[in-house]
Scaffold this active site. Sequence first.
Site, PDB file in Angstrom:
ATOM      1  N   LEU A 103     -34.339 -34.407  65.869  1.00 27.27           N
ATOM      2  CA  LEU A 103     -35.593 -33.943  65.292  1.00 27.27           C
ATOM      3  C   LEU A 103     -36.148 -32.888  66.235  1.00 27.27           C
ATOM      4  O   LEU A 103     -36.053 -33.027  67.462  1.00 27.27           O
ATOM      5  CB  LEU A 103     -36.592 -35.094  65.150  1.00 27.27           C
ATOM      6  CG  LEU A 103     -36.237 -36.204  64.152  1.00 27.27           C
ATOM      7  CD1 LEU A 103     -37.304 -37.306  64.182  1.00 27.27           C
ATOM      8  CD2 LEU A 103     -36.099 -35.656  62.741  1.00 27.27           C
ATOM      9  N   ASP A 104     -36.738 -31.836  65.677  1.00 29.78           N
ATOM     10  CA  ASP A 104     -37.308 -30.775  66.508  1.00 29.78           C
ATOM     11  C   ASP A 104     -38.346 -31.357  67.467  1.00 29.78           C
ATOM     12  O   ASP A 104     -38.928 -32.416  67.207  1.00 29.78           O
ATOM     13  CB  ASP A 104     -37.988 -29.717  65.635  1.00 29.78           C
ATOM     14  CG  ASP A 104     -36.992 -29.018  64.721  1.00 29.78           C
ATOM     15  OD1 ASP A 104     -35.783 -29.072  64.998  1.00 29.78           O
ATOM     16  OD2 ASP A 104     -37.444 -28.429  63.717  1.00 29.78           O
ATOM     17  N   ILE A 105     -38.625 -30.639  68.541  1.00 27.29           N
ATOM     18  CA  ILE A 105     -39.544 -31.139  69.558  1.00 27.29           C
ATOM     19  C   ILE A 105     -40.933 -31.429  68.983  1.00 27.29           C
ATOM     20  O   ILE A 105     -41.614 -32.357  69.414  1.00 27.29           O
ATOM     21  CB  ILE A 105     -39.633 -30.148  70.748  1.00 27.29           C
ATOM     22  CG1 ILE A 105     -40.393 -30.785  71.923  1.00 27.29           C
ATOM     23  CG2 ILE A 105     -40.245 -28.814  70.314  1.00 27.29           C
ATOM     24  CD1 ILE A 105     -40.300 -29.993  73.204  1.00 27.29           C
ATOM     25  N   THR A 107     -41.476 -32.315  65.804  1.00 26.20           N
ATOM     26  CA  THR A 107     -41.352 -33.192  64.637  1.00 26.20           C
ATOM     27  C   THR A 107     -41.444 -34.650  65.056  1.00 26.20           C
ATOM     28  O   THR A 107     -40.894 -35.045  66.080  1.00 26.20           O
ATOM     29  CB  THR A 107     -40.020 -32.938  63.907  1.00 26.20           C
ATOM     30  OG1 THR A 107     -39.983 -31.578  63.473  1.00 26.20           O
ATOM     31  CG2 THR A 107     -39.870 -33.852  62.697  1.00 26.20           C
ATOM     32  N   HIS A 190     -33.361 -26.713  61.567  1.00 24.49           N
ATOM     33  CA  HIS A 190     -34.712 -26.399  61.078  1.00 24.49           C
ATOM     34  C   HIS A 190     -34.768 -26.334  59.553  1.00 24.49           C
ATOM     35  O   HIS A 190     -35.533 -25.539  58.983  1.00 24.49           O
ATOM     36  CB  HIS A 190     -35.217 -25.069  61.642  1.00 24.49           C
ATOM     37  CG  HIS A 190     -35.463 -25.073  63.116  1.00 24.49           C
ATOM     38  ND1 HIS A 190     -35.959 -26.160  63.796  1.00 24.49           N
ATOM     39  CD2 HIS A 190     -35.281 -24.099  64.049  1.00 24.49           C
ATOM     40  CE1 HIS A 190     -36.083 -25.861  65.091  1.00 24.49           C
ATOM     41  NE2 HIS A 190     -35.670 -24.617  65.266  1.00 24.49           N
TER      42      HIS A 190
END
Length: 240
Positions: A103-105, A107, A190
């Site tokens: 998961l993105d930083i 998110t 993303h």
Amino acid sequence: MQLRIDKYLADMGIGTRSEVKQYIRKKQVQVNGVYPKGPEQKIVPNQDSITFQGKAISYIEMEYFMLNKPAGCVSATTDAKHKTVLDYIDTKKRKDLFPVGRLDIDTEGLLLITNDGALAHELLSPKKHVAKTYYAKVEGCVTSEDVVQFEKGVDIGEERLTLPAELKILKVSPEDISEIELTIMEGKFHQVKRMFEAVGKKVVYLKRISMGNLILDENLQPGEYRKLTAEEIEKIQMKR
């Protein structure tokens, strides 16, 4: 199953293999009340009694944790700049845990932490098309036209359109902030953000709420975690 005593203790986080060998030489380890002959001695997990500095060390082959990932940490095992998702799992026994997917930083939401490599492959393989559902807040008015477009596939600048995705509009505020749920069947870089950018909108908050049969426990606050239940483990292993 038999294991070398040094591997057994290293797997359980007592130290590196070289450190464990030193503990054995210093007679800090016992097998069934007797000092082992050397680090290569074979033992049977959960049958032989293993102690380190007088404390019993039981063997756990697999661990499964559900983390509600907070924003600001990275989905990695180590990182020089940021806190990692593994830093939140302070009751882990094994040293070889890893996050299943990323998961993105910025998110939040559901992240499975385990050492079960076969399960991770099943959940992440592009050929398996495991569903992932996200809750998001989006700048702009998400419309029924967007719902149709997401179902057809969106051009996010790659060779092919995204796979059909299910977009649900939950609420649109007077300020044109849309709350949505989106289920995708793949995990491109993303992807959710890029899909909304493709229709002229911007994701301002993103949270994963499910992955396959695993649903985020609503009682877990960001940064909190718990072990998976036996039922949850069985559900996510059903397709294996």
